[in-house]
Design an enzyme around this catalytic site. Structure first.
Site, mmCIF file in Angstrom:
data_model
loop_
_atom_site.group_PDB
_atom_site.id
_atom_site.type_symbol
_atom_site.label_atom_id
_atom_site.label_comp_id
_atom_site.label_asym_id
_atom_site.label_seq_id
_atom_site.Cartn_x
_atom_site.Cartn_y
_atom_site.Cartn_z
ATOM 1 N N THR A 177 0.845 -1.198 0.000
ATOM 2 C CA THR A 177 0.000 0.000 0.000
ATOM 3 C C THR A 177 0.878 1.244 0.000
ATOM 4 O OG1 THR A 177 -0.128 -0.123 2.414
ATOM 5 C CG2 THR A 177 -1.917 -1.162 1.157
ATOM 6 N N TYR A 178 0.226 2.415 0.024
ATOM 7 C CA TYR A 178 0.953 3.681 -0.128
ATOM 8 C C TYR A 178 2.021 3.827 0.941
ATOM 9 C CZ TYR A 178 1.695 8.573 -1.300
ATOM 10 O OH TYR A 178 2.252 9.759 -1.704
ATOM 11 N N LEU A 179 3.213 4.258 0.516
ATOM 12 C CA LEU A 179 4.380 4.233 1.384
ATOM 13 C C LEU A 179 4.591 5.504 2.190
ATOM 14 C CD1 LEU A 179 7.485 5.004 -0.765
ATOM 15 C CD2 LEU A 179 5.308 4.576 -1.866
ATOM 16 N N ARG A 180 3.845 6.558 1.932
ATOM 17 C CA ARG A 180 4.010 7.813 2.687
ATOM 18 C C ARG A 180 2.783 8.009 3.562
ATOM 19 N NH1 ARG A 180 6.151 8.525 -2.338
ATOM 20 N NH2 ARG A 180 8.353 9.159 -2.385
ATOM 21 N N HIS A 225 -3.766 7.974 5.137
ATOM 22 C CA HIS A 225 -3.675 6.638 4.549
ATOM 23 C C HIS A 225 -3.522 5.623 5.667
ATOM 24 C CE1 HIS A 225 -2.947 8.515 0.603
ATOM 25 N NE2 HIS A 225 -2.140 9.335 1.256
#
Length: 625
Positions: A177-180, A225
């Site tokens: 999933t989104y890393l930030r 997120h």
């Protein structure tokens, strides 16, 4: 619109600081390229830690470990136990309580003369919960500590996993999933799938009773997120061997294990602690051991079938060697000291930051955003403010100058709490409780005053400020009286900044009349030197000093000093205005005054830059290095 305004405020604030301070740096400290809101706070952390290390004074202390032999009531065989003294004369000891060998020897003698018995046996159960799922900062820290990845490299590899690759179909598949992100939550469907796989692979007892929800928040977290996790927990790392490159597989395995562990049961460890003391009770020793009763989430770290390798989670080493021995002890069992081990130690200075440790500290202080940490690390290194050596951050002198300049002239910017509080104010903008233009106006009224004051400082004043602050570094072996220029004997050695940004050096303050340079501080000096005999910075050496006296040898004709200096051209002998090169075949360490006098009278000697005998009334002194 509140979120948009917060973005505009953050961007404008960074522009105001960066575009206002950077030009000042160019003029006051040529060669220093930039400063920024978060960048400067990170640099200050590294530089302040270096100052702590330099000021640290080690203290001596001693540890006293004793081996006891006991005879258990149900066994004919004695048991040997290693224990550490915790209380002496009914007082709890700290690290520095035993500060000398004399005290340690006296305690050793007392131990051998006493009888001891078991005064307490305590059994406890320790439940250790699984770690939280990864967010950007914790992934960078673990990648640094466990995989030795820099923050930038970790993010680059994570980006590849996020963008995905072609697995079985032509369509690219994202692997994580989104890393930030700074949110610890995991979607309900993903959490259920994780628990299902845990039960399938390890058994019902290993899965948490209910979905674990992690409510901890990072300071100023936005939580836009969910946490970093595999897009499909059933895509085992072992199934990607040969598909992913080595670094990508390592990072994916790290994320997969952590995600599995976060929905598993806690590990359970049995701890036994034994107190051993003399009958009076004024001298107590402590011994302990532990045994793992239930692996819990640790099972995933030993699952070689799923990951291709095993890993021992940090802090999960169970000391089981003495557990059986300690479990046989009962109250009042007699024990006898058979060996006392005395060991000398010295306190150690605080350790320098690694990239992971610096990111953790910035996160604790609320400085910056997770998505900016990797770029901050890269900028500090690109600007040559910080160097990474053996995975540890060392501030370069250039970086320390910038940090000192900012802390002296922009104290608010260099303050950690300012950057953290500004993040809070920006979050208030995103929440709609603070108007963003008003925030910027209030800040600019204060900041512009700092800029105005800084413009009044000329380069020489900045040099004097830095010289005073870094005097022990710049002149480690010289006091104020011994900083007389060895070339002209009239000027004083001072810290100076090259006007063209080429570096920083120690030189004579009578420049341009005297162009003597004692040593340079540029990190790039002498990088291309091939001779191993040439040091990085060479102090002029006075030749002819008598080894057993303080008498200094001088030229026999006029009593002026004879020096050996060096430049990029090699070593030279200097006497007043005469310069003679040292032959390349000559070992500089073995040059004596007699050798030097021969070189000065040789055919290669020059006077004031001209062959000996050809002088000019207007000849300028040679620049010495």
């Amino acid at each position: 619109m509140d979120l948009v305004n917060a973005y505009l405020a953050r961007r404008s604030l960074d522009y105001l600081i960066g575009f206002a301070i950077s030009p000042l740096l160019w003029r006051k400290l040529p060669g220093c390229q930039s400063a920024g809101r978060v960048q400067s706070a990170a640099l200050a952390l590294v530089c302040d830690r270096e100052t702590e290390i330099e000021k640290f004074s080690p203290q001596e202390y001693w540890t006293v470990d004793t081996e006891f032999e006991t005879q258990c009531s149900d066994s004919s065989k004695g048991i040997c136990l290693t224990s550490w003294i915790k209380h002496l004369n009914s007082k709890k000891l700290d690290q520095l309580s035993i500060s000398s060998q004399e005290e340690a020897r006296a305690l050793e003698k007392r131990i051998y003369s006493c009888q001891f018995e078991v005064r307490g046996v305590q059994r406890t159960k320790i439940h250790k919960n699984p770690p939280m799922p990864y967010i950007t900062s914790s992934l960078q820290q673990d990648a640094a500590n466990k995989l030795h990845f820099g923050a930038g490299h970790a993010m680059k590899v994570a980006q590849k996993l996020y963008e995905g690759m072609n697995l079985s179909s032509e369509q690219a598949t994202g692997l994580i999933t989104y890393l930030r992100t700074d949110g610890f939550h995991i979607s309900h469907g993903a959490a259920e799938d994780i628990r299902s796989l845990v039960k399938q692979r390890y058994g019902e007892q290993y899965a948490s009773e209910d979905i674990r929800k992690y409510l901890k928040k990072v300071k100023n977290a936005q939580e836009a997120h969910e946490a970093i996790r595999p897009t499909s927990i059933r895509r085992l790392p072992s199934s990607l061997i040969g598909i992913l490159d080595e670094d990508s597989l390592k990072l994916y395995t790290l994320i997969w294990r952590r995600t599995m562990a976060c929905q598993m049961e806690a590990s359970r460890t049995e701890l036994i602690q034994v107190g051993i003391g003399n009958p009076e009770g004024d001298m107590i020793f402590h011994s302990s051991a532990s045994r793992l009763d239930f692996k819990g989430y640790q099972a995933v770290y030993e699952d070689t079938e799923a990951t291709g390798s095993s890993e021992n989670p940090e802090g999960e080493t169970a000391h089981q060697d003495n557990f059986e021995a300690l479990s046989k002890l009962e109250m009042k069992d007699l024990v006898s000291p058979i060996n006392v081990n005395l060991e000398q130690h010295f306190t150690k200075p605080p350790s320098r930051y690694s990239e992971g440790a610096l990111i953790k500290k910035m996160e604790e202080l609320g400085i910056g955003r997770p998505s900016t940490y990797a770029s901050i690390m890269r900028v500090l290194q690109d600007r040559k403010y910080v160097t990474v050596k053996s995975r540890v951050l060392h501030p370069e002198f250039r970086g320390r100058m910038v940090s000192a300049f900012l802390s002296h002239l922009f104290s608010e910017i260099a303050d950690y709490s300012f950057t953290a509080n500004m993040e809070t104010e920006l979050d208030n903008v995103s929440a709609g409780s603070t108007e963003w233009k008003g925030l910027l106006k209030d800040y600019w009224e204060r900041f512009s005053k700092y800029c105005g004051d800084a413009r009044q400082w000329d380069v020489r004043k900045v040099e004097r400020m830095l010289e005073e602050k870094f005097c022990p570094i710049l002149f480690p072996d010289l006091d104020t009286d011994s900083r007389i220029c060895p070339s002209c004997s009239e000027g004083t050695l001072r810290f100076k900044v090259s006007r063209y940004g080429e570096g920083y050096f120690i030189g004579c303050d009578r420049h341009p009349k005297c162009k003597y340079i004692a040593r340079t501080l540029s990190d790039e000096d002498d990088e291309n030197e091939t001779s191993e005999q040439i040091p990085r910075s060479f102090e002029p050496r006075l030749l002819g000093v008598m080894p057993d006296t303080s008498e200094k040898g001088k030229h026999p004709d006029d009593e002026h000093r004879v020096l050996m200096t060096h430049s990029k051209a090699g070593f030279s002998i200097r006497h007043r205005g005469t310069l003679a090169p040292v032959p390349k075949t000559q070992d500089p360490k073995k040059i004596t005054l007699e050798h030097a006098l021969k070189f000065l009278t040789g055919k290669n000697a020059k006077h004031n830059g001209r062959p000996k005998g050809k002088t000019s009334k207007n000849a300028e002194p040679i620049e010495w290095h």
